[in-house]
Motif scaffolding. Sequence first.
Motif, PDB file in Angstrom:
ATOM      1  N   ILE A  50      -2.940  -5.188  -6.634  1.00  0.00           N
ATOM      2  CA  ILE A  50      -2.932  -4.921  -5.205  1.00  0.00           C
ATOM      3  C   ILE A  50      -2.254  -6.080  -4.487  1.00  0.00           C
ATOM      4  CG2 ILE A  50      -4.378  -4.546  -3.169  1.00  0.00           C
ATOM      5  CD1 ILE A  50      -6.399  -3.187  -5.017  1.00  0.00           C
ATOM      6  N   ILE A  61      -5.148  -2.193 -11.648  1.00  0.00           N
ATOM      7  CA  ILE A  61      -4.320  -2.012 -10.462  1.00  0.00           C
ATOM      8  C   ILE A  61      -4.012  -3.404  -9.914  1.00  0.00           C
ATOM      9  CG2 ILE A  61      -6.345  -1.694  -8.972  1.00  0.00           C
ATOM     10  CD1 ILE A  61      -4.601   0.150  -7.211  1.00  0.00           C
ATOM     11  N   CYS A 112      -0.557  -0.819  -3.341  1.00  0.00           N
ATOM     12  CA  CYS A 112      -0.520  -0.964  -4.799  1.00  0.00           C
ATOM     13  C   CYS A 112       0.852  -1.478  -5.197  1.00  0.00           C
ATOM     14  CB  CYS A 112      -0.792   0.379  -5.471  1.00  0.00           C
ATOM     15  SG  CYS A 112      -0.604   0.335  -7.262  1.00  0.00           S
TER      16      CYS A 112
END
Length: 163
Positions: A109, A107, A99
């Motif tokens: 990534i 989120i 993350c």
Amino acid sequence: MSSFDKQSGLVSAPEYYPRPEALAHYPVIHHQPIHWGEMDAFNHLNNVVYYRYAESARIAYLQTLGMFDGSMVTVLAQSSCQYLRPVTYPDTLLLGVRCQRLGNTSITIEYRYYSTAQLAIVATAEAVVVRLESDGKTKLPWTIEERERLLALETDVGHTPKF
């Protein structure tokens, strides 16, 4: 069949590759063998395949966190990939996943693609995923427990995402 080993942070595969130093701060490593049919006309791994590999690695990461049990709805809002070196068959890539940033409902990534044949990083990538209610329309915030699990997983390998 793959499984996640919480001790090593590796997603196991039929073949085991030790965690390379280049992926030391990535809590989940997804093993991805290259298949002959994934080559393009120049005998390089086709650019579209990198995105499919990132998808598989992302799911492995979310499953490790217990955030992908089939009830969560996510949409890919953005993705990019930087190709650093050509990849050819035969090879196995180790995709480090972590993350970069955890927002209220999203989120970011980060991925690193490590070639076991070249012993080098061959690509890097990033994706932004937004979490939605089951209706697929309303954004759904991450819970405190999910944030805590994510932070614990990341800090285990010495990485702290932005919040």
